[in-house]
Design a protein around this motif. Structure first.
Motif, short mmCIF file in Angstrom:
data_model
loop_
_atom_site.label_atom_id
_atom_site.label_comp_id
_atom_site.label_asym_id
_atom_site.label_seq_id
_atom_site.Cartn_x
_atom_site.Cartn_y
_atom_site.Cartn_z
N CYS A 68 -8.17 -5.28 -0.29
CA CYS A 68 -8.56 -4.73 0.99
C CYS A 68 -7.48 -4.23 2.02
O CYS A 68 -7.10 -4.77 3.08
CB CYS A 68 -9.16 -6.00 1.95
SG CYS A 68 -10.56 -5.22 3.15
N ASN A 69 -6.71 -3.18 1.49
CA ASN A 69 -5.80 -2.90 2.03
C ASN A 69 -6.26 -1.48 3.13
O ASN A 69 -6.39 -0.45 2.59
CB ASN A 69 -4.52 -2.02 1.22
CG ASN A 69 -3.85 -3.09 0.39
OD1 ASN A 69 -3.88 -4.15 0.80
ND2 ASN A 69 -3.47 -2.69 -0.86
N THR A 70 -6.49 -2.10 4.18
CA THR A 70 -7.05 -0.95 5.11
C THR A 70 -6.25 0.26 5.35
O THR A 70 -5.11 0.13 5.50
CB THR A 70 -7.46 -1.53 6.59
OG1 THR A 70 -6.53 -2.05 7.21
CG2 THR A 70 -8.59 -2.75 6.22
N GLY A 71 -7.03 1.28 5.43
CA GLY A 71 -6.31 2.77 5.55
C GLY A 71 -5.92 3.39 4.16
O GLY A 71 -5.75 4.48 4.05
N LYS A 72 -5.99 2.43 3.12
CA LYS A 72 -5.64 3.17 1.64
C LYS A 72 -6.91 4.03 1.28
O LYS A 72 -8.07 3.89 1.50
CB LYS A 72 -5.54 2.20 0.62
CG LYS A 72 -4.19 1.44 0.88
CD LYS A 72 -3.16 2.02 -0.07
CE LYS A 72 -1.95 1.16 -0.03
NZ LYS A 72 -0.87 1.78 -0.88
#
Length: 105
Positions: A68-72
């Protein structure tokens, strides 16, 4: 002599005193509680995707766990090359199971 000792003691106490920091309360901070989410291939075909960190091939009905790497960006993949963007990872995806058909255009 006493004056020098008092002055030196005061100086030492002030140099080790705790520094206060103020925090701007109006800053928006995004925190994700879960560290991953699942993506299910609910289409009728085998697909290849790029998860933002690596390439994955999903048979119909199979699923994968994505950090859950937000923005990826999660992208289509073809023979180990990144393709068009499917969707960007947002905090609302974290900890959930997402259907591929729901995030496709």
């Amino acid at each position: 002599m006493k004056t020098i000792i008092i002055a030196l003691t005061t100086f030492v106490l002030f140099s080790f005193s705790e520094e206060k920091q103020t925090i701007n309360a109006s800053q928006n901070i995004e925190v994700s509680i879960a560290s991953s989410f699942s993506l299910v291939n609910d289409t009728k075909e085998k697909v290849s995707i790029y998860t933002g960190t690596g390439f994955v091939s999903l048979n119909k009905g199979s699923k994968t766990s994505i950090s859950c790497n937000t923005g990826k960006e999660v992208r289509w993949a073809n023979k180990g090359k990144k393709g068009d963007v499917i969707f960007k990872i947002e905090s609302k995806h974290c900890g959930k199971t997402i259907k591929l058909s729901d995030v496709m255009d």
